[in-house]
Scaffold this active site. Structure first.
Site, PDB file in Angstrom:
ATOM      1  N   GLU A 174      10.052  15.014  16.100  1.00 37.30           N
ATOM      2  CA  GLU A 174      10.425  14.955  14.692  1.00 37.30           C
ATOM      3  C   GLU A 174       9.547  15.926  13.917  1.00 37.30           C
ATOM      4  O   GLU A 174       8.329  15.846  13.974  1.00 37.30           O
ATOM      5  CB  GLU A 174      10.237  13.533  14.155  1.00 37.30           C
ATOM      6  CG  GLU A 174      10.723  13.388  12.737  1.00 37.30           C
ATOM      7  CD  GLU A 174      10.478  12.009  12.154  1.00 37.30           C
ATOM      8  OE1 GLU A 174       9.438  11.404  12.469  1.00 37.30           O
ATOM      9  OE2 GLU A 174      11.322  11.550  11.388  1.00 37.30           O
TER      10      GLU A 174
ATOM     11  N   GLY B 151       3.463   3.140  13.671  1.00 37.71           N
ATOM     12  CA  GLY B 151       4.282   1.957  13.937  1.00 37.71           C
ATOM     13  C   GLY B 151       3.874   1.272  15.219  1.00 37.71           C
ATOM     14  O   GLY B 151       3.789   0.042  15.293  1.00 37.71           O
TER      15      GLY B 151
ATOM     16  N   GLU C 132      10.336   0.741  10.270  1.00 35.90           N
ATOM     17  CA  GLU C 132      11.290   1.840  10.074  1.00 35.90           C
ATOM     18  C   GLU C 132      10.532   3.111  10.390  1.00 35.90           C
ATOM     19  O   GLU C 132       9.702   3.558   9.606  1.00 35.90           O
ATOM     20  CB  GLU C 132      11.776   1.897   8.620  1.00 35.90           C
ATOM     21  CG  GLU C 132      12.470   0.652   8.139  1.00 35.90           C
ATOM     22  CD  GLU C 132      13.895   0.536   8.648  1.00 35.90           C
ATOM     23  OE1 GLU C 132      14.369   1.463   9.338  1.00 35.90           O
ATOM     24  OE2 GLU C 132      14.525  -0.494   8.377  1.00 35.90           O
TER      25      GLU C 132
ATOM     26  N   CYS D 247      13.348  10.413   7.263  1.00 36.51           N
ATOM     27  CA  CYS D 247      13.320   9.930   8.646  1.00 36.51           C
ATOM     28  C   CYS D 247      14.700   9.985   9.279  1.00 36.51           C
ATOM     29  O   CYS D 247      14.836  10.182  10.476  1.00 36.51           O
ATOM     30  CB  CYS D 247      12.743   8.525   8.709  1.00 36.51           C
ATOM     31  SG  CYS D 247      13.502   7.408   7.531  1.00 36.51           S
TER      32      CYS D 247
ATOM     33  N   LYS E  85       0.844  -1.198   0.000  1.00 37.55           N
ATOM     34  CA  LYS E  85       0.000   0.000   0.000  1.00 37.55           C
ATOM     35  C   LYS E  85       0.880   1.249   0.000  1.00 37.55           C
ATOM     36  O   LYS E  85       1.540   1.550   0.989  1.00 37.55           O
ATOM     37  CB  LYS E  85      -0.911   0.042   1.234  1.00 37.55           C
ATOM     38  CG  LYS E  85      -1.920   1.199   1.116  1.00 37.55           C
ATOM     39  CD  LYS E  85      -2.570   1.590   2.420  1.00 37.55           C
ATOM     40  CE  LYS E  85      -1.790   2.629   3.180  1.00 37.55           C
ATOM     41  NZ  LYS E  85      -1.811   3.975   2.598  1.00 37.55           N
TER      42      LYS E  85
ATOM     43  N   GLY F 152       7.255   4.560   8.231  1.00 38.21           N
ATOM     44  CA  GLY F 152       6.380   5.712   8.423  1.00 38.21           C
ATOM     45  C   GLY F 152       6.533   6.257   9.826  1.00 38.21           C
ATOM     46  O   GLY F 152       7.590   6.131  10.443  1.00 38.21           O
ATOM     47  N   SER F 153       5.449   6.822  10.336  1.00 38.93           N
ATOM     48  CA  SER F 153       5.547   7.525  11.613  1.00 38.93           C
ATOM     49  C   SER F 153       5.577   6.546  12.787  1.00 38.93           C
ATOM     50  O   SER F 153       5.080   5.419  12.709  1.00 38.93           O
ATOM     51  CB  SER F 153       4.371   8.483  11.778  1.00 38.93           C
ATOM     52  OG  SER F 153       3.206   7.751  12.069  1.00 38.93           O
ATOM     53  N   THR F 154       6.169   7.015  13.882  1.00 38.17           N
ATOM     54  CA  THR F 154       6.284   6.186  15.067  1.00 38.17           C
ATOM     55  C   THR F 154       4.908   5.852  15.647  1.00 38.17           C
ATOM     56  O   THR F 154       4.666   4.729  16.091  1.00 38.17           O
ATOM     57  CB  THR F 154       7.153   6.891  16.116  1.00 38.17           C
ATOM     58  OG1 THR F 154       8.476   6.998  15.579  1.00 38.17           O
ATOM     59  CG2 THR F 154       7.222   6.117  17.413  1.00 38.17           C
TER      60      THR F 154
END
Lengths: 316, 483
Positions: B394, B246, B263, B297, B189, B241-243
């Site tokens: 971030e 995640g 990641e 990132c 995706k 992607g974003s934490t």
């Protein structure tokens, strides 16, 4: 003796203070330097910017003949070409200078009389620089007496590589003094023989401290001459030197720049490193003779929309 | 559109790359079982060009039913694909790599249009790396027995992969190349703001004759990603992607036998010692935080400068920032392109304003922003401390926080004082210091005297909240093998 600008006057007090200063300059990371030079080489210069850059580059060329077989006739031809590079198009700008051996200065001076073209002379036992100082100084005085506007001196690479920085400094200062007030001094490092980028940065600062009006990469007589990376490094040096002392010094890459595309890449380096203040022939020069014809052919192409060929520009 | 360098009379004329090399259709479907199809519920969404807000195309939006269909197709394809000899799978991957190279100009322009990043980066960084990843993993496909994971490691099955919008095609390559090389099949995706290059990649799969169902592409939003991650017949989940997302994925996957790699975000420290090669360090700082508008990132978003050279370095950095060229991303001379979306721009703006409100000093070069599209001027903050939000969160934008340190110990302590641990940089001429400091930094990648350099042979991944697992290199195979 010339005086070094105040903030740095005491670094030349002794061999050890000079060495400490030169070795305290920021180091150069070769990979990063070359990557930056390469990335600036991908700038795309087109249309009006290209036309401007080509004319600017022509006006920055030091048209040079440095052959054992040089004759007065060849020097006169070179002078005529410097004044009017393109006989078919009088709008082409003149080159910055013609550059000859000291014994040809008077002939060159006559050939460019009445124009703004300067006469530069490679004095100081060019290209090896291996002669006693008094002979180098006599070489310089003879050229200046014959009317040279600019002196291109080579440094003693042997002394530099041996770490005798003060000796090199004193020689440059003495030559600068011999130039008097009428001639500008270009100091040639022969970067190909200095072998490291750290050395090139040190040599740049050494030359500027000793009073160079221009710092110049090379003689054009060795295997490695001007490269985008060493020129970028020298541009950083003149930029930093002006920031520290207020004194502006010119830069001249020499040897190996043959095409308009290459020349434009060097102009981009100037523009984005030292800045617009260096974008004229008082502060930036090309020591490259075969470059001129390519610039002229590109110029004709922009004017006519067609490529001509080597027979549409003069051989010398 | 270009903001000219105010220092110079040498103005570059615009040099835009031609759009005619890429043919964007008015609408695209999902790519399932080798065919482009509509979404089961008929939903579509628009993708816009961030630099102009122009609508580029209308794309089918995957839902739960589509995820199920794609996973079934991948499951069916897995039987034959995993049974192929490695050398046969390698042929397909090499073919894909070569087609990517052949179509690289088209893909570079497409990526720039859809993402907003400069053509200089898609052309010189993204696309060469995409091809390199496929070549690299193609080389591994028939040598898996020699990779150090036992004599004949087995694939996992169906890999569900969710990728971000900052490097759409490159992240696709990082995910798909090792998955296929190891014999897995894929349902991927792409992000909702950048679906186009993945759909062009689907076309490349067809061009390469890849068997049906081996690669399935489902453009869509977070709900499609969530359905994919939760699907019971997915054996492996890979997410970049974003934490926050995640963590949600980790919760979903917890307790199942799915393998997971994440990641996530980062807040990379770029440490400059007083004996650094200053001019190259300045380039590295610029590349560290302004590459892809800082939407990276592993960006070096925290600059740690030794106090003794702070002023000198900042002067050099500000002068260098004044020569950055912001504007039309298709112009070959553009250094800074558009921010990927209005939403991301709002986030960057909020965090930068917060930095100012918390007392950090804000600076940007004189720079005209285009009227349409999403733009943010390169910005740096000085006087930042560890307590400032901009030193902790971030930002994912062209915003650099500058902190100082006095000793190597302090540099290491500050660099490690973050919930993240993805990347770091060290600038010094002293080799022993590079080794000593690098070994103490809690970051997956430590660059020395350079920044943001990538290579398919080099593993990439994080510590702490930056995720786990490695992509790239031999290590990248492990995530797709039953070891």
């Amino acid at each position: 003796m010339p005086t070094t600008a105040p903030p740095l006057a005491d670094v030349t007090a002794s061999d050890s203070t000079l060495r400490r200063f030169l070795h305290g300059l920021p180091g150069v990371d070769a990979v990063g330097l070359e990557a930056r030079a390469a990335s600036l080489g991908t700038r795309s210069i087109k249309t009006t910017a290209k036309a401007y850059a080509i004319d600017l580059a022509i006006s920055m060329v030091d048209l040079t003949t440095l052959e054992g077989a040089d004759t007065p006739g060849k020097v006169r031809a070179l002078g005529a070409k410097a004044v009017h590079p393109d006989p078919t198009d009088r709008t082409a700008p003149a080159t910055a200078a013609v550059c000859v051996y000291p014994d040809m200065v008077a002939t060159a001076k006559e050939a460019v009389a009445g124009s703004a073209v300067k006469v530069a002379s490679v004095a100081t036992a060019f290209p090896a620089g291996r002669a006693p100082l008094d002979i180098k100084l006599a070489d310089v005085r003879a050229a200046v007496a014959a009317g040279a506007d600019e002196i291109d001196m080579v440094i003693d690479r042997g002394a530099f590589l041996a770490g005798k920085y003060l000796k090199v400094y004193d020689e440059i200062a003495a030559v600068k003094e011999a130039c008097g007030s009428s001639a500008r001094l270009k100091v040639i490092f022969e970067t190909g023989e200095l072998s490291t980028y750290d050395n090139i940065r040190r040599a740049s600062w050494l030359g500027m401290l000793a009073g160079a009006d221009f710092i110049k990469t090379s003689t054009g007589k060795v295997a490695v001459n001007a490269t985008p990376a060493n020129t970028l490094l020298m541009l950083e040096a003149v930029r930093d030197f002006r920031a520290q002392t207020g004194v502006q010094v010119g830069v001249k890459p020499a040897g190996g720049i043959r095409t308009s595309k290459d020349a434009i890449k060097f102009l981009v380096l100037v523009n984005e490193t030292a800045g617009g203040d260096w974008l004229d022939n008082h502060w930036f020069r090309f020591g490259a003779s075969s470059l001129l014809n390519d610039l002229l052919m590109q110029r004709q192409k922009l004017a006519t929309g067609r490529y001509s060929g080597p027979d549409y520009v003069t051989v010398d | 559109m270009n903001t000219e360098n105010p220092l110079s009379p040498f103005a570059y004329a615009p040099a835009p790359e031609s759009r005619s090399v890429v043919d964007i259709a008015p609408s695209y479907g999902l790519f399932v079982d080798g065919e482009f199809t509509e979404a089961a519920d008929g939903k579509v969404f628009k993708t816009v060009s961030p630099s102009t807000e122009e609508v580029l195309s209308e794309v089918a939006q995957a839902g739960e039913a589509d995820v199920d269909r794609a996973v079934k197709a991948a499951r069916k394809a897995f039987v034959k694909w995993s049974a192929l000899p490695g050398s046969e799978r390698a042929k397909y991957l090499f073919r894909i790599a070569r087609i990517v190279q052949e179509r690289s100009r088209e893909l570079a322009v497409l990526e720039t249009l859809d993402n907003g990043k400069p053509i200089r980066e898609t052309r010189d960084a993204d696309l060469p790396l995409v091809a390199a990843h496929f070549f690299y993993y193609a080389g591994w496909a028939d040598k898996l027995g020699h990779a150090g994971f036992g004599p004949s490691p087995k694939p996992l099955g169906v890999a569900g992969q969710v990728i971000p919008w900052n490097f759409p095609l490159l992240m696709l390559a990082w995910k798909i190349a090792p998955a296929l090389a190891t014999g897995n099949t894929v349902v991927l995706k792409p992000a909702e703001t950048t679906p186009l290059s993945a759909l062009f990649f689907a076309d490349i799969c067809r061009q390469a004759g890849l068997p049906k169902g081996v690669v399935n592409i489902l453009p869509g939003y977070g709900d499609a990603g969530a359905a994919l991650v939760a699907h019971p017949d997915v054996n492996k989940v890979a997410f970049t992607g974003s934490t926050a997302v995640g963590k949600a994925i980790a919760r979903t996957v917890a307790g199942t036998d799915k393998k997971l790699t994440l990641e996530l975000g980062g807040k990379g420290a770029n440490i400059v010692f007083d004996d650094a090669p200053i001019d190259q360090a300045v380039e590295g700082i610029v590349n560290g935080i302004f590459f892809n508008q800082g939407q990276v990132c592993c960006a070096g978003s925290r600059l740690l400068v030794q106090e003794s050279i702070h002023d000198e370095l900042l002067d050099s950095l500000k002068r260098r920032l004044s020569t950055l060229r912001l504007g039309d991303p298709l112009d070959k001379n553009t250094d800074i392109g558009a921010i990927n979306s209005a939403e991301q721009l709002a986030r960057i703006t909020t965090l930068a304003d917060q930095g100012e409100a918390e007392g950090a000093e804000r600076w940007s070069p004189a720079c005209e922003l285009p009227e349409s599209g999403y733009w943010f001027a390169p910005t740096l903050f000085t006087g930042v401390t560890q307590a400032h939000t901009i030193a902790r969160d971030e930002i994912f934008g062209p915003v650099l926080s500058v902190l100082t340190f006095r000793t190597p110990d302090e540099a290491v302590a500050k660099a490690n004082n973050t919930p993240y641990g993805l990347s770091a940089g060290i600038w010094t001429e002293k080799g022993s210091r590079i080794l000593a400091v690098a070994s103490r930094l809690r970051a997956g990648v430590v660059w020395s005297n350079t920044f943001n350099k990538f290579d398919p042979t080099s593993p990439f991944g994080g510590y702490k909240e930056s995720g786990f697992g490695r992509e790239g290199g031999r290590h990248g195979l492990e995530a797709y093998l039953d070891v």
